[in-house]
Design a protein around this motif. Sequence first.
Motif, PDB file in Angstrom:
ATOM      1  N   ARG A 255       0.845  -1.211   0.000  1.00 38.55           N
ATOM      2  CA  ARG A 255       0.000   0.000   0.000  1.00 38.55           C
ATOM      3  C   ARG A 255       0.875   1.253   0.000  1.00 38.55           C
ATOM      4  O   ARG A 255       0.600   2.213  -0.722  1.00 38.55           O
ATOM      5  CB  ARG A 255      -0.929   0.003   1.225  1.00 38.55           C
ATOM      6  CG  ARG A 255      -2.205  -0.840   1.038  1.00 38.55           C
ATOM      7  CD  ARG A 255      -3.249  -0.490   2.091  1.00 38.55           C
ATOM      8  NE  ARG A 255      -2.784  -0.742   3.455  1.00 38.55           N
ATOM      9  CZ  ARG A 255      -2.857  -1.921   4.069  1.00 38.55           C
ATOM     10  NH1 ARG A 255      -3.378  -2.956   3.431  1.00 38.55           N
ATOM     11  NH2 ARG A 255      -2.411  -2.071   5.297  1.00 38.55           N
ATOM     12  N   CYS A 256       1.938   1.227   0.789  1.00 37.09           N
ATOM     13  CA  CYS A 256       2.847   2.384   0.833  1.00 37.09           C
ATOM     14  C   CYS A 256       3.469   2.602  -0.542  1.00 37.09           C
ATOM     15  O   CYS A 256       3.554   3.740  -1.026  1.00 37.09           O
ATOM     16  CB  CYS A 256       3.966   2.156   1.856  1.00 37.09           C
ATOM     17  SG  CYS A 256       3.399   2.080   3.551  1.00 37.09           S
ATOM     18  N   ARG A 259       1.122   4.196  -3.007  1.00 34.37           N
ATOM     19  CA  ARG A 259       0.926   5.644  -2.761  1.00 34.37           C
ATOM     20  C   ARG A 259       2.138   6.441  -3.260  1.00 34.37           C
ATOM     21  O   ARG A 259       1.993   7.462  -3.928  1.00 34.37           O
ATOM     22  CB  ARG A 259       0.682   5.895  -1.284  1.00 34.37           C
ATOM     23  CG  ARG A 259       0.191   7.299  -0.989  1.00 34.37           C
ATOM     24  CD  ARG A 259      -0.241   7.452   0.455  1.00 34.37           C
ATOM     25  NE  ARG A 259      -0.815   8.773   0.689  1.00 34.37           N
ATOM     26  CZ  ARG A 259      -2.112   9.042   0.658  1.00 34.37           C
ATOM     27  NH1 ARG A 259      -2.968   8.079   0.396  1.00 34.37           N
ATOM     28  NH2 ARG A 259      -2.558  10.267   0.889  1.00 34.37           N
ATOM     29  N   TYR A 260       3.342   5.945  -2.942  1.00 38.00           N
ATOM     30  CA  TYR A 260       4.556   6.601  -3.457  1.00 38.00           C
ATOM     31  C   TYR A 260       4.482   6.707  -4.988  1.00 38.00           C
ATOM     32  O   TYR A 260       4.719   7.761  -5.559  1.00 38.00           O
ATOM     33  CB  TYR A 260       5.792   5.757  -3.134  1.00 38.00           C
ATOM     34  CG  TYR A 260       6.529   6.068  -1.854  1.00 38.00           C
ATOM     35  CD1 TYR A 260       6.964   7.347  -1.542  1.00 38.00           C
ATOM     36  CD2 TYR A 260       6.867   5.031  -0.973  1.00 38.00           C
ATOM     37  CE1 TYR A 260       7.698   7.602  -0.384  1.00 38.00           C
ATOM     38  CE2 TYR A 260       7.595   5.270   0.191  1.00 38.00           C
ATOM     39  CZ  TYR A 260       8.004   6.560   0.482  1.00 38.00           C
ATOM     40  OH  TYR A 260       8.727   6.809   1.617  1.00 38.00           O
ATOM     41  N   ARG A 263       2.020   9.148  -6.478  1.00 33.03           N
ATOM     42  CA  ARG A 263       2.430  10.547  -6.295  1.00 33.03           C
ATOM     43  C   ARG A 263       3.640  10.907  -7.171  1.00 33.03           C
ATOM     44  O   ARG A 263       3.716  12.012  -7.694  1.00 33.03           O
ATOM     45  CB  ARG A 263       2.803  10.811  -4.820  1.00 33.03           C
ATOM     46  CG  ARG A 263       1.671  10.771  -3.813  1.00 33.03           C
ATOM     47  CD  ARG A 263       0.754  11.994  -3.878  1.00 33.03           C
ATOM     48  NE  ARG A 263       1.387  13.267  -4.167  1.00 33.03           N
ATOM     49  CZ  ARG A 263       1.922  14.094  -3.271  1.00 33.03           C
ATOM     50  NH1 ARG A 263       1.886  13.794  -1.991  1.00 33.03           N
ATOM     51  NH2 ARG A 263       2.460  15.239  -3.631  1.00 33.03           N
ATOM     52  N   THR A 351       3.157   6.095   7.533  1.00 31.82           N
ATOM     53  CA  THR A 351       1.793   6.638   7.381  1.00 31.82           C
ATOM     54  C   THR A 351       1.631   7.373   6.046  1.00 31.82           C
ATOM     55  O   THR A 351       2.622   7.780   5.429  1.00 31.82           O
ATOM     56  CB  THR A 351       1.474   7.636   8.521  1.00 31.82           C
ATOM     57  OG1 THR A 351       2.358   8.763   8.385  1.00 31.82           O
ATOM     58  CG2 THR A 351       1.629   7.007   9.896  1.00 31.82           C
ATOM     59  N   ASP A 352       0.370   7.574   5.654  1.00 27.26           N
ATOM     60  CA  ASP A 352       0.082   8.328   4.420  1.00 27.26           C
ATOM     61  C   ASP A 352       0.678   9.736   4.520  1.00 27.26           C
ATOM     62  O   ASP A 352       1.205  10.269   3.548  1.00 27.26           O
ATOM     63  CB  ASP A 352      -1.431   8.451   4.207  1.00 27.26           C
ATOM     64  CG  ASP A 352      -2.039   7.134   3.750  1.00 27.26           C
ATOM     65  OD1 ASP A 352      -1.268   6.175   3.490  1.00 27.26           O
ATOM     66  OD2 ASP A 352      -3.283   7.055   3.667  1.00 27.26           O
ATOM     67  N   GLU A 353       0.583  10.318   5.721  1.00 27.57           N
ATOM     68  CA  GLU A 353       1.104  11.684   5.919  1.00 27.57           C
ATOM     69  C   GLU A 353       2.618  11.700   5.694  1.00 27.57           C
ATOM     70  O   GLU A 353       3.157  12.614   5.079  1.00 27.57           O
ATOM     71  CB  GLU A 353       0.807  12.195   7.339  1.00 27.57           C
ATOM     72  CG  GLU A 353      -0.663  12.458   7.630  1.00 27.57           C
ATOM     73  CD  GLU A 353      -1.503  11.188   7.709  1.00 27.57           C
ATOM     74  OE1 GLU A 353      -0.965  10.129   8.132  1.00 27.57           O
ATOM     75  OE2 GLU A 353      -2.683  11.237   7.301  1.00 27.57           O
ATOM     76  N   ASP A 356       3.259  11.306   1.954  1.00 22.03           N
ATOM     77  CA  ASP A 356       2.953  12.558   1.252  1.00 22.03           C
ATOM     78  C   ASP A 356       4.026  13.614   1.508  1.00 22.03           C
ATOM     79  O   ASP A 356       4.400  14.361   0.598  1.00 22.03           O
ATOM     80  CB  ASP A 356       1.570  13.082   1.681  1.00 22.03           C
ATOM     81  CG  ASP A 356       0.456  12.238   1.078  1.00 22.03           C
ATOM     82  OD1 ASP A 356       0.731  11.472   0.117  1.00 22.03           O
ATOM     83  OD2 ASP A 356      -0.686  12.320   1.556  1.00 22.03           O
TER      84      ASP A 356
END
Length: 370
Positions: A255-256, A259-260, A263, A351-353, A356
């Motif tokens: 999942r990480c 997201r990377y 982005r 974390t998503d934060e 990001d």
Amino acid sequence: MKVPFLDLQTPHRELWPEIREEFEKAFYAAAFVGGPHVTAFEEEFAHFCGVSACASVNSGTDAIRLALIAMGIGPGDEVIVPAHTFIATSEAVSQTGAHPVFVDIDPITYTIDPKAVASAITPRTKAIIPVHLYGQCADMDAILDLAKHHNLVVLEDACQAHGATYKGRLAGSMGHAAAFSFYPGKNLGACGEAGAVTSNDLAIIQKVKMLRDHGQSQKYYHDMEGYNARMDALQAIVLRAKLKRLAEWNKARQRCAQRYSERLAVSPKIVVPKVAPHNTHVFHLYVILVENREDLQTYLSDCGVGTGLHYPLPLHLQKAYAHMGHKEGDLPITERVARTLLSLPMFPTLTDEQIDYVCDRILEWVEKNS
Ligand SMILES: Cc1ncc(COP(=O)(O)O)c(C=O)c1O
């Protein structure tokens, strides 16, 4: 915000209540080497990898070395390895008396290139070590076909790929044998040094079990000279507790990574990792390619973000292998990847934060430099 490269403390806080009691029991029983936890871990890890047996050892390096010796590799033999890996892969080959032969990697997966392997086979070649680098399996069918055709053994270096799959088959179940590392930062990590050999060939596992224990078939009866390379009970206690969570942790890593990649892929300056369609990647490391990566690394460090370089100097150009006479340009894909890679923070509790924040800083750096 601070984003460490790796956070082992958070999962350890969660695990402590579970392992504390078993730790105490083993400590007061002074039962440190081998024993029921080690045996149980071997069975559980074999089951996890979908193989018939596992021999625990004291490191991934010894897992490679003892597996090679158990499969009959020794002085005068050549063993083909990728030049883009941690030196343990080739060191273990040399420690058997055999010679590592470095070949280039695939530009998409960064794992050993089967075409390069085919060109490196000589009458002295005895084995191939595909490394499932960063958490993604090498192209095993192509490697296994070559091995069959030339009568070679295949040892998977699965030290970075616990739980990864290739065409539905698990890392550690495809070659004649496989080596795993449980170094603390791995997807499945001990509280110190540990490793394992997995195989469907019980004779290999039996031989590794003797080699790790001074060549003993029974106490003080030595069928051969061996090594002191056993896993200790405290590591097995930790590994058993972590193994129960490994599938969930690997999903969190995936999942990480997603997201990377979502982005960062917007920038033509950043090459995000690609997953071969037949693979599931377990992202031991999340590695981007970027020109001028030292500058980006410094920028991120100034912003509180930890990063790593895996690995900055290819093995064929290391001083340790100067005697082989390699020069720059010999293995161009390996050299390009080594010159431009940058490993970003990656661990299951990222974390998503945090992701990001890292991506914002990278895109900001790209903007400033364009
Ligand atoms: C690809 C690879 N092979 C071998 C090893 C050696 O494992 P260990 O450090 O447990 O000896 C490692 C671990 O660092 C690795 O990443």
